[in-house]
Design a protein around this motif. Structure first.
Motif, PDB file in Angstrom:
ATOM      1  N   ASN A  33       0.829  -1.201   0.000  1.00 58.52           N
ATOM      2  CA  ASN A  33       0.000   0.000   0.000  1.00 58.52           C
ATOM      3  C   ASN A  33       0.866   1.255   0.000  1.00 58.52           C
ATOM      4  N   ALA A  34       0.613   2.134  -0.962  1.00 61.39           N
ATOM      5  CA  ALA A  34       1.243   3.456  -1.000  1.00 61.39           C
ATOM      6  C   ALA A  34       0.125   4.470  -1.206  1.00 61.39           C
ATOM      7  N   GLY A  35      -0.455   4.925  -0.115  1.00 58.30           N
ATOM      8  CA  GLY A  35      -1.555   5.875  -0.239  1.00 58.30           C
ATOM      9  C   GLY A  35      -2.565   5.742   0.879  1.00 58.30           C
ATOM     10  N   ASP A  36      -3.815   6.121   0.594  1.00 54.50           N
ATOM     11  CA  ASP A  36      -4.858   6.099   1.615  1.00 54.50           C
ATOM     12  C   ASP A  36      -5.960   5.091   1.308  1.00 54.50           C
ATOM     13  N   SER A  37      -5.653   4.099   0.458  1.00 50.54           N
ATOM     14  CA  SER A  37      -6.576   2.984   0.273  1.00 50.54           C
ATOM     15  C   SER A  37      -6.379   2.003   1.434  1.00 50.54           C
ATOM     16  N   ILE A 154       6.355  19.104  -3.710  1.00 54.12           N
ATOM     17  CA  ILE A 154       5.768  18.202  -2.722  1.00 54.12           C
ATOM     18  C   ILE A 154       6.475  16.844  -2.735  1.00 54.12           C
ATOM     19  N   LYS A 155       7.009  16.456  -3.871  1.00 52.40           N
ATOM     20  CA  LYS A 155       7.488  15.098  -4.077  1.00 52.40           C
ATOM     21  C   LYS A 155       8.469  14.571  -3.032  1.00 52.40           C
ATOM     22  N   PRO A 156       9.448  15.330  -2.575  1.00 52.40           N
ATOM     23  CA  PRO A 156      10.343  14.701  -1.588  1.00 52.40           C
ATOM     24  C   PRO A 156       9.606  14.167  -0.362  1.00 52.40           C
ATOM     25  N   PHE A 157       8.483  14.791  -0.022  1.00 51.90           N
ATOM     26  CA  PHE A 157       7.702  14.338   1.126  1.00 51.90           C
ATOM     27  C   PHE A 157       6.674  13.277   0.728  1.00 51.90           C
ATOM     28  N   LEU A 158       6.254  13.308  -0.532  1.00 51.22           N
ATOM     29  CA  LEU A 158       5.325  12.303  -1.049  1.00 51.22           C
ATOM     30  C   LEU A 158       6.134  11.087  -1.484  1.00 51.22           C
ATOM     31  N   SER A 159       6.147  10.039  -0.668  1.00 53.10           N
ATOM     32  CA  SER A 159       6.997   8.870  -0.912  1.00 53.10           C
ATOM     33  C   SER A 159       6.287   7.840  -1.783  1.00 53.10           C
ATOM     34  N   CYS A 160       7.046   7.221  -2.683  1.00 45.98           N
ATOM     35  CA  CYS A 160       6.475   6.172  -3.532  1.00 45.98           C
ATOM     36  C   CYS A 160       6.677   4.783  -2.929  1.00 45.98           C
ATOM     37  N   PHE A 161       7.369   4.703  -1.798  1.00 49.13           N
ATOM     38  CA  PHE A 161       7.670   3.389  -1.210  1.00 49.13           C
ATOM     39  C   PHE A 161       6.463   2.861  -0.433  1.00 49.13           C
ATOM     40  N   PRO A 162       5.994   1.660  -0.756  1.00 54.16           N
ATOM     41  CA  PRO A 162       4.817   1.114  -0.066  1.00 54.16           C
ATOM     42  C   PRO A 162       5.195   0.375   1.212  1.00 54.16           C
TER      43      PRO A 162
END
Length: 262
Positions: A33-37, A154-162
């Motif tokens: 999961n990477a997000g708010d699902s 925003i991207k450095p704080f928005l991580s793609c790692f699940p």
């Protein structure tokens, strides 16, 4: 995430999304999961969480720690410290509760000039925002997303790692009513785990165990109930509360077959 960044330049495709994936491999489910699902397993009526939402509130310490290590990412517009409320200029020199990346509780500090900056994390619940821009802290893409009217990315704080959780199917006997439910935040905003489990049991018991459409019907029912019915005052749930205004995507995956009934 790297592929999305390449396509952003080559095909001019900006944007991004959250991601929730379930992979079945050698008797195990890997849920990333990477997000708010959210993903839950319902086994013999028991609810087993398989993910957690990544929001400014749940990831406060990670975000604050990154800002502490690399304050240049804040663009002199934000402070990584958290206060119970927005600081006013007239409160300079006074003491107020705060917390940083190392703290679970609160302590007092003397208000300084830097504390007047907008907080890295502001708001509560669904209204919480990171850098006054986005309400989710992990996801794919959004390489061009910036704070409004600024050059702060925003991207450095928005991580793609699940975050990945593993469920071993070989450790349990599963019947046809045991399922893995994957849903976007549009479902979970208005429906909790227990209510979802109730709908699963209600719909599954109205179909034969070997009927393959029973799982699709569960997903459909979860979507319909979360959206609600259109009335004069907007979309309303059965309890007359507002229905979900977000997108609702639901998958219901069986963990056992008819031959596993005990």
């Amino acid at each position: 995430d790297d592929q999305i960044e390449r396509e952003r330049a080559s095909q001019r495709l900006p944007g991004g999304c959250c991601a929730l994936a379930a992979v079945y491999l050698m008797g195990k489910f890997y849920v990333a999961n990477a997000g708010d699902s959210r993903a839950i397993i319902i086994r013999n009526g028991e609810i087993i969480p398989m993910s957690r939402e990544f929001t400014p509130e749940t990831e406060r310490q990670r975000l604050q720690f990154l800002a502490f290590l690399r304050p240049e990412l804040l663009g002199k517009e934000f402070t990584h410290l958290e206060f119970p409320r927005r600081i006013q200029p007239k409160e300079l020199g006074k003491k107020m509760l705060y917390r940083d990346q190392h703290m679970n509780g609160w302590a007092y500090k003397k208000i300084e000039e830097d504390d007047l900056k907008f907080p890295l994390i502001y708001g509560e619940g669904k209204k919480a925002r990171m850098m006054a821009t986005i309400g989710v802290t992990r996801g794919l893409g959004d390489h061009d997303l910036k704070v409004f009217s600024s050059n702060i990315h925003i991207k450095p704080f928005l991580s793609c790692f699940p975050e990945v959780r593993v469920y071993d199917l070989t450790q349990y006997e599963h019947c046809p009513d045991d399922v893995l439910v994957l849903g976007t935040d549009g479902l979970w905003d208005v429906t909790n785990d227990k209510e979802v489990a109730g709908v699963v049991m209600e719909v599954l018991t109205s179909y034969e165990p070997n009927d393959p459409c029973r799982y699709t019907m569960v997903a459909q029912e979860l979507v319909v109930r979360s959206r609600g019915v259109l009335k004069e005052r907007g979309w309303r749930l059965a309890n007359d509360k507002l229905g979900s205004g977000d997108d609702i995507s639901v998958f219901v995956i069986p963990l056992g077959g008819p031959g596993n009934y005990t």
